[in-house]
Scaffold this active site. Structure first.
Site: not given
Length: 225
Positions: A129, A132-134
């Site tokens: 991702c 961000c941090s999906c």
């Protein structure tokens, strides 16, 4: 470098044919300033550094223990992979709609959409991702620190083969490495290739071979002993 435009967030990197990989555990990637660690994670990192500095344990030994712990507690994604390896009809449904396939096994999926990407002899898939941090938390739990680090998020798309090598996964040039960029609406997991020599294993035993890292493409499944 070529690009796959089947999905706007996918990136393709054409390369070699048969899978070859090192069995050495991948090193812990550097933590970045933009990664927020819990108190427990910060304590672990400090303790790990002290033990390594004093020569009481090596980074390789720590990584091996972490990987063993991961494999010893099969997560929900591993259940799906094991079922797909055994049931071609379930595999087809899983590749068509990952969320429905998870629900079919009684797994509650909180993500809006889940896409399962299959590894083949010619193609290896890596999940990232970049914004961000999906991450598919309902299947895999919380992401590891390296997945949300700026280092991994920026380099996975530009240098996927180099990143995989740092994880101990060396693929021949004929294997095409495809990078899939998750977002708030769409999350990915990888359906790894079933390891050879596992024909006699049952579903639970197969699930034990599937680590968290192999479900995002940073590793291959374990080998039956």
């Amino acid at each position: 470098m070529s690009h796959d435009h089947d999905h706007p967030h996918d990136h393709s990197h054409g390369h070699d044919q048969s899978h070859e990989h090192s069995h050495a555990p991948h090193p812990l990637l550097p933590y970045d300033e933009d990664v927020e660690l819990t108190m427990e994670e910060a304590r672990f990192i400090a303790l790990r550094a002290m033990l390594i500095e004093k020569g009481l344990i090596t980074a390789v030994e720590i990584r091996r223990r972490l990987e063993i712990n991961d494999i010893a507690s099969p997560h929900q994604g591993a259940r799906m992979v094991a079922r797909a390896w055994l049931d071609p009809d379930y595999k087809a449904r899983m590749l068509k709609d990952g969320k429905k396939a998870a629900i079919e096994l009684g797994i509650e999926v909180t993500e809006a959409e889940l896409m399962v990407i299959e590894n083949t002899e010619e193609t290896h898939n890596l999940i990232v991702c970049t914004l961000c941090s999906c991450y598919p938390r309902s299947l895999l739990g919380e992401p590891p620190a390296w997945y949300v680090s700026k280092n991994y998020r920026s380099r996975a798309v530009r240098q996927p083969r180099e990143v995989l090598q740092e994880f101990g996964l060396v693929l021949p040039e004929s294997v095409e490495v495809r990078v899939h960029d998750s977002n708030a609406d769409l999350r990915y997991i990888v359906l790894p290739l079933r390891p050879k020599g596992t024909e006699d294993l049952n579903e639970r035993e197969l699930a034990d071979l599937v680590s968290r890292d192999s479900l995002v493409g940073a590793a291959l499944p374990g080998v039956a002993s």
